[in-house]
Design a protein around this motif. Structure first.
Motif, mmCIF file in Angstrom:
data_model
loop_
_atom_site.group_PDB
_atom_site.id
_atom_site.type_symbol
_atom_site.label_atom_id
_atom_site.label_comp_id
_atom_site.label_asym_id
_atom_site.label_seq_id
_atom_site.Cartn_x
_atom_site.Cartn_y
_atom_site.Cartn_z
ATOM 1 N N HIS A 233 -3.062 -14.406 -4.007
ATOM 2 C CA HIS A 233 -3.367 -13.048 -3.898
ATOM 3 C C HIS A 233 -4.508 -12.951 -3.703
ATOM 4 O O HIS A 233 -5.575 -13.628 -4.045
ATOM 5 N N THR B 294 -8.132 -11.224 -4.352
ATOM 6 C CA THR B 294 -8.906 -10.839 -5.288
ATOM 7 C C THR B 294 -10.288 -9.911 -5.152
ATOM 8 O O THR B 294 -10.391 -9.075 -5.844
ATOM 9 N N GLN C 297 -6.376 -6.058 -5.987
ATOM 10 C CA GLN C 297 -5.323 -6.865 -6.597
ATOM 11 C C GLN C 297 -4.051 -6.691 -5.358
ATOM 12 O O GLN C 297 -3.437 -5.496 -5.649
ATOM 13 N N SER C 298 -4.089 -7.502 -4.551
ATOM 14 C CA SER C 298 -2.748 -7.556 -3.533
ATOM 15 C C SER C 298 -1.642 -8.157 -4.161
ATOM 16 O O SER C 298 -1.330 -8.689 -5.093
ATOM 17 N N SER C 299 -0.524 -7.817 -3.550
ATOM 18 C CA SER C 299 0.563 -8.462 -3.742
ATOM 19 C C SER C 299 0.846 -10.044 -3.491
ATOM 20 O O SER C 299 -0.367 -10.351 -3.058
ATOM 21 N N LYS C 300 1.545 -10.553 -3.758
ATOM 22 C CA LYS C 300 1.649 -12.135 -3.726
ATOM 23 C C LYS C 300 1.816 -12.831 -2.421
ATOM 24 O O LYS C 300 2.712 -12.027 -1.729
ATOM 25 N N GLY C 301 1.071 -13.558 -1.840
ATOM 26 C CA GLY C 301 1.328 -14.142 -0.651
ATOM 27 C C GLY C 301 1.901 -15.570 -0.783
ATOM 28 O O GLY C 301 1.684 -16.190 -2.015
ATOM 29 N N GLU C 302 2.545 -16.128 0.319
ATOM 30 C CA GLU C 302 3.095 -17.409 -0.094
ATOM 31 C C GLU C 302 2.511 -18.293 1.590
ATOM 32 O O GLU C 302 2.583 -17.486 2.295
#
Length: 123
Positions: free
Chosen positions: A22, A24, A32-37
């Motif tokens: 994510h 920062t 605070q971003s959403s989760k990336g993959e």
């Protein structure tokens, strides 16, 4: 964009390693971003090459926090984006590790990775 491919040791994974991350910071402002993959394509003592579907604009300084597992070792780090390349339907990014405690021995990670790959091929 900076391409730094002259580090003394860089290992390209045969099977890229899954990572979650994510964002920062953007230009020193905490976010605070959403989760990336994505997947780690290669690793060196100073950074990693990340592949992800997310098109991240690099006109600002962007810091991410990411985690990945090699064998039984979970690794966490912070990094900043250095460069971006479009690759088929994904983007590849060069990341410079900024974590102060990144006292990571890349050769140990590669050894663990190879043992895991060997064990997987035997089962």
């Amino acid at each position: 964009m900076i391409y730094r491919r002259n580090e003394p040791y860089r290992y390209v994974f045969d099977n890229p390693i899954y990572t979650a991350y994510h964002i920062t910071k953007i230009n020193d402002q905490t976010v605070q971003s959403s989760k990336g993959e994505g997947y780690i394509i290669d690793i060196s003592s100073g950074g990693v090459k990340l592949e992800t579907a997310l098109d991240i604009p690099l006109h600002k300084t962007i810091e991410i926090f990411f985690t990945f597992t090699v064998g039984s070792k979970e690794l966490v780090a912070k990094a900043v984006f250095l460069w971006k390349k479009k690759h088929v339907n994904v983007f590849r990014y060069g990341l410079r590790i900024t974590t102060e405690a990144w006292d990571i021995n890349v050769k140990d990670i590669v050894k663990e990775y190879k043992m895991t790959q060997k064990a997987d091929s035997l089962s």
